[in-house]
Design an enzyme around this catalytic site. Structure first.
Site, short mmCIF file in Angstrom:
data_model
loop_
_atom_site.label_atom_id
_atom_site.label_comp_id
_atom_site.label_asym_id
_atom_site.label_seq_id
_atom_site.Cartn_x
_atom_site.Cartn_y
_atom_site.Cartn_z
N ARG A 63 12.92 -0.08 9.01
CA ARG A 63 11.61 0.88 8.75
C ARG A 63 11.56 1.84 9.94
NH1 ARG A 63 8.24 -4.32 6.71
NH2 ARG A 63 8.47 -4.15 4.76
N LYS A 74 12.05 -0.78 -2.01
CA LYS A 74 10.94 0.04 -3.03
C LYS A 74 11.22 1.46 -3.12
CE LYS A 74 7.55 -2.63 -0.06
NZ LYS A 74 6.16 -2.59 0.73
N HIS A 93 10.58 -4.46 0.85
CA HIS A 93 9.77 -5.78 0.94
C HIS A 93 10.85 -6.97 1.23
CE1 HIS A 93 7.15 -9.26 0.03
NE2 HIS A 93 8.41 -9.78 -0.85
N ASN A 119 7.41 1.79 3.17
CA ASN A 119 8.08 1.23 4.19
C ASN A 119 9.56 0.73 3.60
OD1 ASN A 119 7.19 -0.89 2.72
ND2 ASN A 119 5.88 -1.62 4.44
N THR A 135 5.77 -4.07 9.37
CA THR A 135 5.19 -3.75 7.91
C THR A 135 5.04 -1.93 8.35
OG1 THR A 135 4.24 -5.57 7.65
CG2 THR A 135 3.26 -3.55 6.54
N ARG A 146 13.64 -10.13 7.82
CA ARG A 146 12.32 -9.41 8.42
C ARG A 146 12.74 -8.89 9.62
NH1 ARG A 146 7.47 -9.27 5.52
NH2 ARG A 146 6.34 -9.67 7.38
P1 ADP Z 1 4.99 -6.81 4.37
O1 ADP Z 1 5.40 -5.95 3.13
O2 ADP Z 1 5.57 -6.40 5.90
O3 ADP Z 1 5.00 -8.26 4.14
P2 ADP Z 1 1.92 -6.63 3.81
O4 ADP Z 1 2.26 -7.98 3.03
O5 ADP Z 1 1.10 -6.88 4.95
O6 ADP Z 1 3.29 -6.58 4.82
O7 ADP Z 1 1.54 -5.46 2.85
C1 ADP Z 1 2.06 -5.36 1.67
C2 ADP Z 1 2.53 -3.83 1.56
O8 ADP Z 1 1.25 -3.01 1.60
C3 ADP Z 1 3.07 -3.22 2.70
O9 ADP Z 1 4.50 -3.40 2.88
C4 ADP Z 1 2.83 -1.84 2.66
O10 ADP Z 1 3.84 -1.05 1.74
C5 ADP Z 1 1.68 -1.70 1.92
N1 ADP Z 1 0.36 -1.85 3.14
C6 ADP Z 1 0.19 -2.74 4.34
N2 ADP Z 1 -0.96 -2.35 4.84
C7 ADP Z 1 -1.31 -1.18 4.38
C8 ADP Z 1 -2.23 -0.21 4.77
N3 ADP Z 1 -3.07 -0.53 5.69
N4 ADP Z 1 -2.57 0.94 4.03
C9 ADP Z 1 -1.60 1.29 3.07
N5 ADP Z 1 -0.70 0.37 2.55
C10 ADP Z 1 -0.38 -0.81 3.48
#
Ligand code: ADP
Length: 195
Positions: A140, A14, A163, A160, A129, A123
């Protein structure tokens, strides 16, 4: 059927990962665990590409909103005071919009990573996340301390680093979305012939 050593997953570095100079570090952590990069490219995404990457269904948006709510609850913060709502769906929609802004703010690096249990391994190496909750030793946890508590107050998505696909089915879908008909490379790493 795909050989167990050829499981593939999709990874996007990212904007914060790129801008913190972590491209090499992320790849190093995969390669260190015998995972193999079989496709790799830097590119500037369009808003449409990101919009199509993230799910649009209500369940997914509510899940995003609930991540905000659980962090706010844990730290005794008031979502209504800072964000105007405590509805998971409304919060999720807000966060999704910030996510598209964030993901289009710099070039990204897309890759396909292959190996034994590649989806789960990647992962695990990435960590959960929300970086503030990620263990040290994960990407992370080692390189970010971001949290919805600060990100949402600043009207932005949680940064973070990367992805990574969550399931084999999601990986297949995302590889197709981001690489189209391009075939991953096929090569053996040193030592692979010995097994
Ligand atoms: P992952 O990327 O670990 O699969 P998610 O699919 O739940 O996680 O979320 C997508 C992305 O959205 C996260 O990687 C993060 O950048 C962002 N994100 C998730 N939850 C939040 C939140 N509550 N507030 C702001 N950004 C968030």
């Amino acid at each position: 059927m795909q050989h167990i050593k050829e499981e593939k997953t999709f990874v996007l570095i990212k904007p914060d990962g790129v801008k913190k100079g972590l491209i090499g570090e992320v790849i190093r952590r995969f390669e260190q665990r015998d995972l193999k990069v079989v496709a790799l490219e830097m590119f500037q995404p369009t808003r449409q590409m990101i919009d199509e990457h993230y799910p649009k269904d209500q369940v997914w948006k509510e899940r995003l909103g609930n991540k905000t709510l659980s962090t706010y609850e844990k730290y005794a913060l008031d979502p209504v005071a800072s964000l105007g709502t405590a509805e998971p769906l409304a919060l999720g929609e807000m966060v999704r919009e910030w996510l598209v802004n964030y993901m289009t703010s710099a070039p990204l690096v897309r890759m396909v990573v292959q190996g034994v249990h590649a989806v789960d391994m990647v992962r695990k190496i990435a960590g959960p996340t929300l970086p503030y909750a990620a263990d040290m030793g994960t990407i992370r946890g080692d390189f970010s301390v971001d949290s919805p508590a600060v990100a949402n107050a600043e009207k932005r998505a949680v940064a973070n680093i990367l992805h990574a696909s969550e399931t084999a089915a999601e990986a297949e879908h995302e590889i197709k979305h981001w690489f189209g008909d391009k075939k991953p490379h096929v090569y053996k790493r040193y030592g692979e012939d010995l097994s």
